[in-house]
Motif scaffolding. Structure first.
Motif, mmCIF file in Angstrom:
data_model
loop_
_atom_site.group_PDB
_atom_site.id
_atom_site.type_symbol
_atom_site.label_atom_id
_atom_site.label_comp_id
_atom_site.label_asym_id
_atom_site.label_seq_id
_atom_site.Cartn_x
_atom_site.Cartn_y
_atom_site.Cartn_z
ATOM 1 N N UNK A 285 14.213 -2.883 -4.253
ATOM 2 C CA UNK A 285 14.013 -1.265 -3.945
ATOM 3 C C UNK A 285 12.917 -0.910 -4.810
ATOM 4 N N UNK A 286 12.576 -1.357 -5.785
ATOM 5 C CA UNK A 286 11.451 -1.028 -6.569
ATOM 6 C C UNK A 286 10.167 -1.767 -6.177
ATOM 7 N N UNK A 287 10.080 -3.310 -5.885
ATOM 8 C CA UNK A 287 9.003 -3.808 -5.554
ATOM 9 C C UNK A 287 8.669 -3.873 -4.260
ATOM 10 N N UNK A 288 9.340 -3.863 -3.036
ATOM 11 C CA UNK A 288 8.906 -3.880 -1.841
ATOM 12 C C UNK A 288 7.789 -2.785 -1.442
ATOM 13 N N UNK A 289 8.040 -1.396 -1.748
ATOM 14 C CA UNK A 289 7.199 -0.768 -1.514
ATOM 15 C C UNK A 289 5.733 -0.379 -2.071
ATOM 16 N N UNK A 290 5.842 -1.044 -3.351
ATOM 17 C CA UNK A 290 4.327 -1.241 -3.964
ATOM 18 C C UNK A 290 3.693 -2.435 -3.360
ATOM 19 N N UNK A 291 4.286 -3.307 -2.950
ATOM 20 C CA UNK A 291 3.541 -4.429 -2.246
ATOM 21 C C UNK A 291 3.095 -3.987 -0.835
ATOM 22 N N UNK A 292 4.046 -3.135 -0.331
ATOM 23 C CA UNK A 292 3.601 -2.604 1.095
ATOM 24 C C UNK A 292 2.028 -1.746 0.987
ATOM 25 N N UNK A 293 2.217 -0.840 -0.174
ATOM 26 C CA UNK A 293 1.058 -0.114 -0.318
ATOM 27 C C UNK A 293 -0.311 -1.162 -0.707
ATOM 28 N N UNK A 294 -0.141 -2.206 -1.059
ATOM 29 C CA UNK A 294 -1.169 -2.963 -1.627
ATOM 30 C C UNK A 294 -1.735 -3.560 -0.238
ATOM 31 N N UNK A 295 -0.583 -4.042 0.524
ATOM 32 C CA UNK A 295 -1.247 -4.545 1.868
ATOM 33 C C UNK A 295 -2.002 -3.419 2.658
ATOM 34 N N UNK A 296 -1.309 -2.380 2.935
ATOM 35 C CA UNK A 296 -1.873 -1.382 3.860
ATOM 36 C C UNK A 296 -3.101 -0.737 3.317
ATOM 37 N N UNK A 297 -3.319 -0.825 2.031
ATOM 38 C CA UNK A 297 -4.813 -0.101 1.378
ATOM 39 C C UNK A 297 -5.222 -0.921 0.766
ATOM 40 N N UNK A 298 -5.444 -2.040 0.892
ATOM 41 C CA UNK A 298 -6.165 -2.969 0.317
ATOM 42 C C UNK A 298 -7.668 -2.654 0.296
ATOM 43 N N UNK A 299 -8.471 -2.306 1.281
ATOM 44 C CA UNK A 299 -9.614 -2.108 1.246
ATOM 45 C C UNK A 299 -10.255 -1.069 0.566
ATOM 46 N N UNK A 300 -9.453 0.278 0.635
ATOM 47 C CA UNK A 300 -9.947 1.309 -0.240
ATOM 48 C C UNK A 300 -9.368 1.192 -1.718
ATOM 49 N N UNK A 301 -8.492 0.388 -1.659
ATOM 50 C CA UNK A 301 -8.157 0.068 -3.254
ATOM 51 C C UNK A 301 -9.097 -0.851 -4.103
ATOM 52 N N UNK A 302 -9.530 -1.715 -3.246
ATOM 53 C CA UNK A 302 -10.579 -2.715 -3.930
ATOM 54 C C UNK A 302 -11.954 -1.969 -4.073
#
Length: 496
Positions: free
Chosen positions: A299-316
């Protein structure tokens, strides 16, 4: 009603330690993340590549240095006064041997990664192997006794030391050596801190019969750790050989950022996991509670990883600058592996708590055997992004199924009871990630896309999983109540 020392139930101690472990990780990752951002803007990507090579060597040696002996002390169901002196001796001797070996073999190891510049960095980081061996017993006692509150201060002091040392060194042109020496300085501060806060201090000693018992439990775990860290670093070796130091530096940054959710969550879990799981297994209740642990972690881990995947370019780009933009595609593929790695780490802790370490080693061997060719072809076809694809595919299709099969046998539960609570979190995370990407991929400003995507993703995930989140919160409140029978400290101290 039996209680832990000081009249406190295991549930209450575990809950408090987990809370403080979360605070520790939050503060630590903020400082570490800030340090990485600062240093990434001061040194070139190839210097990160040299550090990556050194970290591979250091990590493997460190996890072999005490031969898994601390597992016997950490599980919480043995007498520390009997176990600790022998553990201290084993850790001290083996870490000294590993340090000397890493220092002497540094040129050959750097050459194996096709990066001769990594030689002095490996030699400097090898000092942390010896420091960890010296501090193995006090750090394990801090873990065993749930002393996460004072540990916050110690770990934060270590991270601040790294920051204070690395910035002026990087500005002075030290490159990768700035990263290496700052880590040594931070390790010294942490070692001293653990010695101060540990509830009991032990001198080296040796009991031959006890050593055999300790190593019977610890050696398979040490070998499993060796294999898993080779597994998690073979990508560096292949990228270093098949590409160039700059690509390796980009990949290291992406891998660390993708692994941030898993490192935070697993570190919080491990603040209490093995001692708690060991006691629950002794009580015979670990099997019935394992599914709840999996549900809560997912419940805690999956949404965080999903955001990393979806927003990878702007995050970097927002975090590190436009020069690091090529790492974005690797970050997106590694985000999937970040989520699976959290589950893998939890499954490993459940198995150690149950005292089952032999089959754990064979799962790691299967992981390495499957991952190596997958990485080779992934890198050959798609570069650093292909490494992320290989990690995700092998973890999802090979490693997790093997762990689930093994745990169902050890804990006498079904696969469905272990995993059913994670399905809604997986669906919610997938929808949240899709919404975040579709709602922001057209934005020109990376910081705006990052902020809007996080808000949109959080809203979607909250709506999809609202009932599950409410139920989990209620279960946690019940679980940590003093009268809960599954979380009482077993009376007396047992065998290893």
């Amino acid at each position: 009603m039996t209680t832990a020392s000081g009249g406190t139930t295991l549930g209450a101690r575990s809950a408090s330690a987990t809370l403080w472990g979360g605070v520790n990780m939050a503060l630590g990752r903020v400082v570490q993340f800030t340090t990485t951002i600062i240093v990434a803007r001061l040194i070139a990507p190839e210097h990160f590549g040299a550090l990556a090579v050194a970290i591979v060597v250091q990590t493997i040696a460190t996890n072999m240095a005490e031969l898994g002996a601390t597992a016997a002390l950490a599980r919480g169901n043995g007498d520390p006064n009997r176990i600790a002196p022998t553990v201290f001796t084993i850790s001290l001797v083996t870490s000294a041997v590993m340090t000397a070996g890493a220092f002497a073999l540094a040129p050959a190891l750097a050459a194996a990664f096709d990066d001769p510049a990594a030689t002095p960095v490996i030699q400097v980081l090898s000092l942390t192997i010896l420091l960890q061996g010296i501090g193995a017993v006090p750090s394990t006692m801090v873990w065993r006794e749930f002393l996460q509150k004072p540990r916050v201060v110690v770990d934060l002091c270590g991270l601040v030391t790294v920051l204070v040392l690395v910035v002026p060194m990087a500005l002075d042109g030290w490159g990768a050596m700035a990263l290496a020496w700052s880590r040594v300085g931070g390790q010294v501060v942490v070692l001293v801190g653990y010695w101060i806060i540990t509830p009991a201090r032990y001198a080296p000693g040796f009991d031959r019969g006890l050593a055999v018992e300790i190593l019977r439990l610890g050696m398979p775990l040490a070998m499993a750790n060796l294999v898993v860290f080779v597994t998690l670093n073979v990508d560096y070796l292949l990228i270093g050989r098949m590409m160039d130091p700059a690509a390796l530096g980009l990949y290291l940054l992406a891998f660390n950022l993708a692994g941030l959710p898993s490192s935070v969550i697993t570190a919080v879990i491990r603040a209490t996991a093995v001692p708690t799981f060991g006691r629950l297994f002794a009580e015979g209740t670990l099997g019935e509670l394992a599914g709840r642990f999996v549900t809560g972690v997912c419940y805690c881990a999956f949404p965080i990883s999903a955001m990393v995947i979806a927003l990878a370019q702007p995050l970097i780009v927002t975090a590190y600058g436009q020069a690091w933009a090529p790492a974005g595609i690797a970050l997106a593929t590694l985000g999937v592996f970040g989520a699976t790695r959290i589950l893998v780490e939890l499954f490993a802790d459940l198995s150690v708590g149950a005292g089952k370490t032999v089959w754990l080693f064979w799962v790691q061997v299967a992981w390495l055997v499957a991952l190596t060719p997958a990485l080779y072809f992934g890198i050959r076809w798609w570069g650093i992004a292909g490494a992320g694809v290989a990690h995700a595919v092998v973890a999802s299709l090979v490693v997790i199924p093997l762990y689930v099969r093994a745990l169902t046998l050890v804990l006498h539960i079904s696969s469905w009871s272990l995993l059913k609570g994670s399905l809604r979190s997986l669906l919610g995370a997938a929808l949240a990630g899709a919404a975040a990407w579709m709602g922001t991929h057209w934005m020109d400003q990376p910081w705006a896309a990052l902020g809007a995507g996080l808000l949109l993703g959080a809203a979607v995930y909250g709506l999809v999983t609202f009932r599950q989140g409410k139920q989990l919160a209620a279960e946690v409140r019940i679980l940590v109540k003093p009268h809960h029978p599954a979380l009482q400290q077993p009376a007396g101290e047992g065998a290893l």
